[in-house]
Design a protein around this motif. Structure first.
Motif, PDB file in Angstrom:
ATOM      1  N   ILE A   1      23.120 -31.442 -21.657  1.00 47.41           N
ATOM      2  CA  ILE A   1      23.348 -31.560 -23.094  1.00 47.41           C
ATOM      3  C   ILE A   1      23.740 -32.997 -23.382  1.00 47.41           C
ATOM      4  O   ILE A   1      24.504 -33.614 -22.633  1.00 47.41           O
ATOM      5  CB  ILE A   1      24.427 -30.567 -23.592  1.00 47.41           C
ATOM      6  CG1 ILE A   1      24.546 -30.634 -25.118  1.00 47.41           C
ATOM      7  CG2 ILE A   1      25.752 -30.798 -22.915  1.00 47.41           C
ATOM      8  CD1 ILE A   1      25.425 -29.553 -25.719  1.00 47.41           C
ATOM      9  N   LEU A   2      23.187 -33.526 -24.464  1.00 48.78           N
ATOM     10  CA  LEU A   2      23.532 -34.852 -24.971  1.00 48.78           C
ATOM     11  C   LEU A   2      23.977 -34.655 -26.410  1.00 48.78           C
ATOM     12  O   LEU A   2      23.189 -34.254 -27.259  1.00 48.78           O
ATOM     13  CB  LEU A   2      22.312 -35.783 -24.906  1.00 48.78           C
ATOM     14  CG  LEU A   2      22.447 -37.141 -25.591  1.00 48.78           C
ATOM     15  CD1 LEU A   2      23.619 -37.931 -25.028  1.00 48.78           C
ATOM     16  CD2 LEU A   2      21.146 -37.911 -25.459  1.00 48.78           C
ATOM     17  N   SER A   3      25.247 -34.897 -26.652  1.00 52.25           N
ATOM     18  CA  SER A   3      25.813 -34.571 -27.961  1.00 52.25           C
ATOM     19  C   SER A   3      26.653 -35.717 -28.506  1.00 52.25           C
ATOM     20  O   SER A   3      27.293 -36.452 -27.749  1.00 52.25           O
ATOM     21  CB  SER A   3      26.685 -33.319 -27.838  1.00 52.25           C
ATOM     22  OG  SER A   3      27.363 -33.055 -29.042  1.00 52.25           O
ATOM     23  N   ASN A   4      26.660 -35.822 -29.819  1.00 49.99           N
ATOM     24  CA  ASN A   4      27.551 -36.756 -30.491  1.00 49.99           C
ATOM     25  C   ASN A   4      28.977 -36.213 -30.557  1.00 49.99           C
ATOM     26  O   ASN A   4      29.879 -36.901 -31.021  1.00 49.99           O
ATOM     27  CB  ASN A   4      27.041 -37.080 -31.896  1.00 49.99           C
ATOM     28  CG  ASN A   4      25.891 -38.058 -31.879  1.00 49.99           C
ATOM     29  OD1 ASN A   4      25.654 -38.755 -30.892  1.00 49.99           O
ATOM     30  ND2 ASN A   4      25.149 -38.108 -32.964  1.00 49.99           N
ATOM     31  N   GLY A   5      29.177 -35.006 -30.112  1.00 49.63           N
ATOM     32  CA  GLY A   5      30.511 -34.423 -30.069  1.00 49.63           C
ATOM     33  C   GLY A   5      31.321 -34.988 -28.913  1.00 49.63           C
ATOM     34  O   GLY A   5      30.813 -35.721 -28.072  1.00 49.63           O
ATOM     35  N   SER A   6      32.581 -34.614 -28.865  1.00 48.22           N
ATOM     36  CA  SER A   6      33.449 -35.081 -27.779  1.00 48.22           C
ATOM     37  C   SER A   6      33.275 -34.214 -26.540  1.00 48.22           C
ATOM     38  O   SER A   6      32.808 -33.074 -26.619  1.00 48.22           O
ATOM     39  CB  SER A   6      34.913 -35.034 -28.222  1.00 48.22           C
ATOM     40  OG  SER A   6      35.341 -33.679 -28.315  1.00 48.22           O
ATOM     41  N   THR A   7      33.678 -34.756 -25.419  1.00 49.06           N
ATOM     42  CA  THR A   7      33.611 -34.008 -24.169  1.00 49.06           C
ATOM     43  C   THR A   7      34.410 -32.718 -24.276  1.00 49.06           C
ATOM     44  O   THR A   7      33.937 -31.644 -23.899  1.00 49.06           O
ATOM     45  CB  THR A   7      34.137 -34.870 -23.001  1.00 49.06           C
ATOM     46  OG1 THR A   7      33.327 -36.040 -22.903  1.00 49.06           O
ATOM     47  CG2 THR A   7      34.102 -34.101 -21.695  1.00 49.06           C
TER      48      THR A   7
END
Length: 130
Positions: A20-26
């Motif tokens: 997954i590649l997300s703009n969210g935080s870890t």
């Protein structure tokens, strides 16, 4: 998470490396994955990479860390802008149609390597013979 996500990811992971590649935080990705019982081979979050999609560093860093060539990577998304940016780095593109995403976007203005019109990640897994 979408109803098809857990089983779709399980099927895809039998054949492919799935990250997954997300703009969210870890932390947000860990919590959401645990809550929805989603399993990934790796989680890439913007706070780890130090950049957000669609900035080039985001895609380049994931490709580098995975030790792959861009042509060996495929971005799967329900957002045309994600796929457009990934394609500029030589990645393949798969658009998963979601009825709540990309509203008002004319998808005729985009070209994807594959479009999954229904059943989300389960539809993708079937299309890829997983």
């Amino acid at each position: 998470a979408w109803e098809d996500s857990r089983e779709g990811l399980q099927r895809l992971r039998q054949k492919y490396l799935v990250v997954i590649l997300s703009n969210g935080s870890t932390r947000m990705l860990i919590d959401a994955s645990k809550r929805n019982k989603l399993e990934w081979d790796m989680t890439f979050a913007s706070d780890l990479i130090g950049a957000y999609k669609p900035f080039p560093k985001t895609y380049q860093e994931v490709i580098r860390v995975l030790q792959l060539q861009p042509s060996e990577c495929v971005m799967v998304a329900a957002h045309a802008y994600d796929l457009e940016a990934a394609a500029t780095h030589g990645m393949g593109t798969i658009y998963v149609t979601r009825n709540t995403e990309d509203r008002g976007i004319n998808l005729d203005n985009y070209t994807f390597d594959l479009t999954v019109p229904e059943n989300g990640l389960l539809g993708l897994a079937s299309a890829l013979s997983c």
